[in-house]
Design an enzyme around this catalytic site. Structure first.
Site, PDB file in Angstrom:
ATOM      1  N   GLU A 139       0.826  -1.198   0.000  1.00 42.52           N
ATOM      2  CA  GLU A 139       0.000   0.000   0.000  1.00 42.52           C
ATOM      3  C   GLU A 139       0.867   1.258   0.000  1.00 42.52           C
ATOM      4  OE1 GLU A 139      -3.916  -1.605   2.363  1.00 42.52           O
ATOM      5  OE2 GLU A 139      -2.247  -0.946   3.582  1.00 42.52           O
ATOM      6  N   CYS A 144       3.516   8.487   1.012  1.00 42.90           N
ATOM      7  CA  CYS A 144       4.073   7.545   1.978  1.00 42.90           C
ATOM      8  C   CYS A 144       4.170   6.217   1.240  1.00 42.90           C
ATOM      9  CB  CYS A 144       3.115   7.473   3.174  1.00 42.90           C
ATOM     10  SG  CYS A 144       3.552   6.220   4.374  1.00 42.90           S
ATOM     11  N   CYS A 198       6.846  -7.028   6.703  1.00 44.09           N
ATOM     12  CA  CYS A 198       7.971  -6.472   7.457  1.00 44.09           C
ATOM     13  C   CYS A 198       8.451  -7.518   8.444  1.00 44.09           C
ATOM     14  CB  CYS A 198       7.532  -5.212   8.212  1.00 44.09           C
ATOM     15  SG  CYS A 198       8.907  -4.362   9.044  1.00 44.09           S
ATOM     16  N   CYS A 212       7.343  -5.307  15.334  1.00 42.52           N
ATOM     17  CA  CYS A 212       6.889  -4.381  16.379  1.00 42.52           C
ATOM     18  C   CYS A 212       5.429  -4.733  16.709  1.00 42.52           C
ATOM     19  CB  CYS A 212       7.010  -2.938  15.910  1.00 42.52           C
ATOM     20  SG  CYS A 212       8.702  -2.501  15.440  1.00 42.52           S
ATOM     21  N   CYS A 225       2.264  -2.622  15.474  1.00 42.92           N
ATOM     22  CA  CYS A 225       2.165  -2.248  14.062  1.00 42.92           C
ATOM     23  C   CYS A 225       1.496  -3.368  13.268  1.00 42.92           C
ATOM     24  CB  CYS A 225       3.567  -1.989  13.510  1.00 42.92           C
ATOM     25  SG  CYS A 225       3.596  -1.704  11.727  1.00 42.92           S
ATOM     26  N   GLY A 236       7.094  -2.085   5.648  1.00 45.60           N
ATOM     27  CA  GLY A 236       8.474  -2.537   5.541  1.00 45.60           C
ATOM     28  C   GLY A 236       9.475  -1.682   6.283  1.00 45.60           C
ATOM     29  N   GLU A 237      10.667  -2.255   6.455  1.00 45.20           N
ATOM     30  CA  GLU A 237      11.775  -1.548   7.088  1.00 45.20           C
ATOM     31  C   GLU A 237      12.750  -1.159   5.978  1.00 45.20           C
ATOM     32  OE1 GLU A 237      12.898  -0.094   9.809  1.00 45.20           O
ATOM     33  OE2 GLU A 237      14.809   0.142   8.769  1.00 45.20           O
ATOM     34  N   LEU A 274      11.624   5.487  17.851  1.00 45.40           N
ATOM     35  CA  LEU A 274      12.172   5.213  19.183  1.00 45.40           C
ATOM     36  C   LEU A 274      11.106   4.559  20.074  1.00 45.40           C
ATOM     37  CD1 LEU A 274      14.901   5.570  20.607  1.00 45.40           C
ATOM     38  CD2 LEU A 274      13.972   7.648  21.648  1.00 45.40           C
ATOM     39  N   HIS A 275      10.006   5.219  20.281  1.00 52.52           N
ATOM     40  CA  HIS A 275       8.832   4.694  20.983  1.00 52.52           C
ATOM     41  C   HIS A 275       9.022   4.424  22.481  1.00 52.52           C
ATOM     42  CE1 HIS A 275       6.989   4.700  17.122  1.00 52.52           C
ATOM     43  NE2 HIS A 275       7.606   3.640  16.673  1.00 52.52           N
ATOM     44  N   ASN A 331      -2.495   4.227  16.485  1.00 53.39           N
ATOM     45  CA  ASN A 331      -3.649   3.718  15.752  1.00 53.39           C
ATOM     46  C   ASN A 331      -3.823   2.273  16.188  1.00 53.39           C
ATOM     47  OD1 ASN A 331      -4.483   5.815  13.878  1.00 53.39           O
ATOM     48  ND2 ASN A 331      -2.428   5.591  13.042  1.00 53.39           N
ATOM     49  N   CYS A 351      -0.518   5.804  10.014  1.00 54.35           N
ATOM     50  CA  CYS A 351       0.699   5.133  10.453  1.00 54.35           C
ATOM     51  C   CYS A 351       0.398   3.801  11.110  1.00 54.35           C
ATOM     52  CB  CYS A 351       1.431   5.971  11.494  1.00 54.35           C
ATOM     53  SG  CYS A 351       2.101   7.450  10.816  1.00 54.35           S
TER      54      CYS A 351
HETATM   55  N1  SAH Z   1       9.874   0.320   9.503  1.00 54.51           N
HETATM   56  C1  SAH Z   1       9.914   1.772   9.543  1.00 54.51           C
HETATM   57  C2  SAH Z   1       8.700   2.388   8.864  1.00 54.51           C
HETATM   58  C3  SAH Z   1       7.460   2.021   9.579  1.00 54.51           C
HETATM   59  S1  SAH Z   1       5.999   2.996   9.537  1.00 54.51           S
HETATM   60  C4  SAH Z   1       9.966   2.218  10.981  1.00 54.51           C
HETATM   61  O1  SAH Z   1       9.669   1.430  11.872  1.00 54.51           O
HETATM   62  O2  SAH Z   1      10.316   3.369  11.234  1.00 54.51           O
HETATM   63  C5  SAH Z   1       6.346   4.563  10.163  1.00 54.51           C
HETATM   64  C6  SAH Z   1       6.050   4.825  11.626  1.00 54.51           C
HETATM   65  O3  SAH Z   1       4.730   4.423  12.048  1.00 54.51           O
HETATM   66  C7  SAH Z   1       7.028   4.114  12.543  1.00 54.51           C
HETATM   67  O4  SAH Z   1       7.494   5.041  13.496  1.00 54.51           O
HETATM   68  C8  SAH Z   1       6.154   3.093  13.200  1.00 54.51           C
HETATM   69  O5  SAH Z   1       6.671   2.666  14.427  1.00 54.51           O
HETATM   70  C9  SAH Z   1       4.857   3.842  13.329  1.00 54.51           C
HETATM   71  N2  SAH Z   1       3.722   2.970  13.640  1.00 54.51           N
HETATM   72  C10 SAH Z   1       3.592   1.662  13.346  1.00 54.51           C
HETATM   73  N3  SAH Z   1       2.427   1.189  13.803  1.00 54.51           N
HETATM   74  C11 SAH Z   1       1.795   2.221  14.397  1.00 54.51           C
HETATM   75  C12 SAH Z   1       0.527   2.364  15.012  1.00 54.51           C
HETATM   76  N4  SAH Z   1      -0.301   1.332  15.115  1.00 54.51           N
HETATM   77  N5  SAH Z   1       0.186   3.569  15.511  1.00 54.51           N
HETATM   78  C13 SAH Z   1       1.038   4.624  15.375  1.00 54.51           C
HETATM   79  N6  SAH Z   1       2.233   4.549  14.778  1.00 54.51           N
HETATM   80  C14 SAH Z   1       2.614   3.366  14.285  1.00 54.51           C
END
Ligand code: SAH
Length: 381
Positions: free
Chosen positions: A112, A125, A132, A136, A139, A187-188, A245-246, A320, A363
């Site tokens: 997508e 985007c 992926c 995480c 996600c 994806g990463e 980072l999270h 989300n 996201c």
């Molecule tokens: N693999 C890359 C790109 C991922 S998507 C990465 O991890 O950075 C981009 C961002 O959306 C990342 O920061 C990811 O952690 C965040 N993300 C993933 N799932 C999410 C969710 N359910 N709610 C909010 N952000 C999310």
């Protein structure tokens, strides 16, 4: 705890043979296209001509390249312009300012991309892998694992297609020209390093070789693959790095971003600061706000101490919630307190808008799977 995903800068290097798509002109630089065209018995200038259609005019369909003789068109189309992305569904929300495209790739994989129009810019985007491998737990894409890397052209073609949609005036109230690309789809990106870097080169090289976007307007978002961040800093590119980072502490980040079990918070931040120093670009720190998980005031203070005085900007992303997830977004007052504490520490902080939520285009919601084709929410969006 989530198990550690397999990490490799390029998984294909392990000798697996995923079903990569046929070669496309966007896989090659201009000299490469010229060599190929010559091999096919055509004059080298045809490479420029066809590139100008694709990157300059955003024409992807060889049938519309009518200044090429029909026989040439046929010969070159088959070799340089195979169909890589077949649109399965396009959904719009936010009054048409957000559009999600779901694509089927040549091997049936689905990915997508999202187009977002703002008054002053148009952002796409894009996805760098089908699925992926980073796992995480919050996600949606991370839940199904990695199917395969996308080719350079599969990555670029998402941007070119959606640049064409924007150019057609489909995004009311926004400029017609695509200006920004973020690698925040599925994806990463740094786990598909070589193809992503080649895709960035196509995006920033001026037409007809590429799309001619500004390097500063390209953002690569990563879980924090430290060697790949360092390698990216050594390329002659200065794209924006976003670090997911999270959590500011290893105990929680080990769970939220399992690759942290391999590269700890301090190591990944060191790599980010070196990236900022080398490129002069401010690093964007991504932080999904998850209720009662990572949103405590003490974590805001700890994050503030880690980032104070650094070339960094914090992007808080309201979580989300993904289907079946036990987690929810932080309440607004908690989010506001988190922002306040970061700003008090001198750290520039914004809260990301939640574009595309209704079409699962926000996201972390991108998780194309055929079984979701029957999702009733999609049908009514
Ligand atoms: N693999 C890359 C790109 C991922 S998507 C990465 O991890 O950075 C981009 C961002 O959306 C990342 O920061 C990811 O952690 C965040 N993300 C993933 N799932 C999410 C969710 N359910 N709610 C909010 N952000 C999310």
């Amino acid at each position: 705890m989530t198990s550690l995903p397999l990490i490799s800068v390029d998984p294909d290097a392990r000798g697996r043979r995923p079903a990569m798509p046929p070669r496309h002109l966007a896989d090659l630089d201009l000299p490469g296209r010229q060599a190929l065209v010559t091999e096919l018995g055509e004059p080298a200038f045809r490479a420029k001509q066809i590139s100008n259609h694709y990157f300059g005019r955003l024409v992807r369909d060889p049938e519309r390249m009518t200044d090429l003789p029909a026989a040439t068109r046929e010969r070159l189309a088959g070799t340089l312009l195979p169909t890589l992305l077949t649109p399965v569904r396009e959904l719009a929300c936010d009054d048409g300012a957000t559009r999600k495209a779901l694509w089927r790739l040549h091997d049936g994989s689905m990915v997508e991309s999202v187009l977002m129009g703002y008054p002053d810019r148009v952002t796409v985007c894009i996805s760098s892998q089908a699925g992926c491998g980073m796992a995480c737990p919050f996600c949606a894409t991370g839940q199904a694992g990695l199917t395969r890397n996308l080719s350079t052209a599969e990555i670029v073609d998402q941007a070119v297609y959606l640049a064409g949609v924007a150019a057609s005036g489909a995004v009311a109230g926004s400029p017609p020209r695509l200006s920004h690309v973020v690698f925040m789809g599925m994806g990463e990106p740094l786990a598909n390093y070589a193809r992503v870097v080649a895709a960035i080169r196509r995006l920033v090289t001026p037409a007809p070789e590429g799309l001619g976007l500004s390097q500063r307007h390209i953002t690569v978002s990563t879980v924090g693959l430290v060697p790949a961040i360092r390698r990216l800093a050594s390329e002659d590119l200065s794209v924006t790095l976003a670090l997911s980072l999270h959590a500011p502490d290893d105990e929680l980040r080990d769970e939220l971003v399992p690759v942290n079990q391999r590269w700890k918070v301090s190591e990944v931040l060191d790599a980010a600061w070196d990236y900022a120093a080398t490129t002069g670009r401010r690093v964007s720190i991504e932080y999904a706000m998850i209720k009662d998980v990572n949103d405590q005031p003490w974590r805001a203070d700890l994050l503030g101490r880690l980032l104070a005085g650094k070339l960094a900007h914090v992007n808080l992303i309201p979580l989300n919630p993904t289907p079946g997830s036990r987690w929810d977004a932080s309440p607004k007052p908690v989010e506001r307190e988190f922002v306040r504490r970061l700003r008090d520490a001198g750290v520039s902080t914004t809260v990301r808008d939640t574009r595309g939520r209704e079409i699962d285009g926000a996201c972390g919601q991108l998780a194309a799977a055929e079984d979701r084709d029957s999702d009733p929410r999609a049908a009514t969006a």
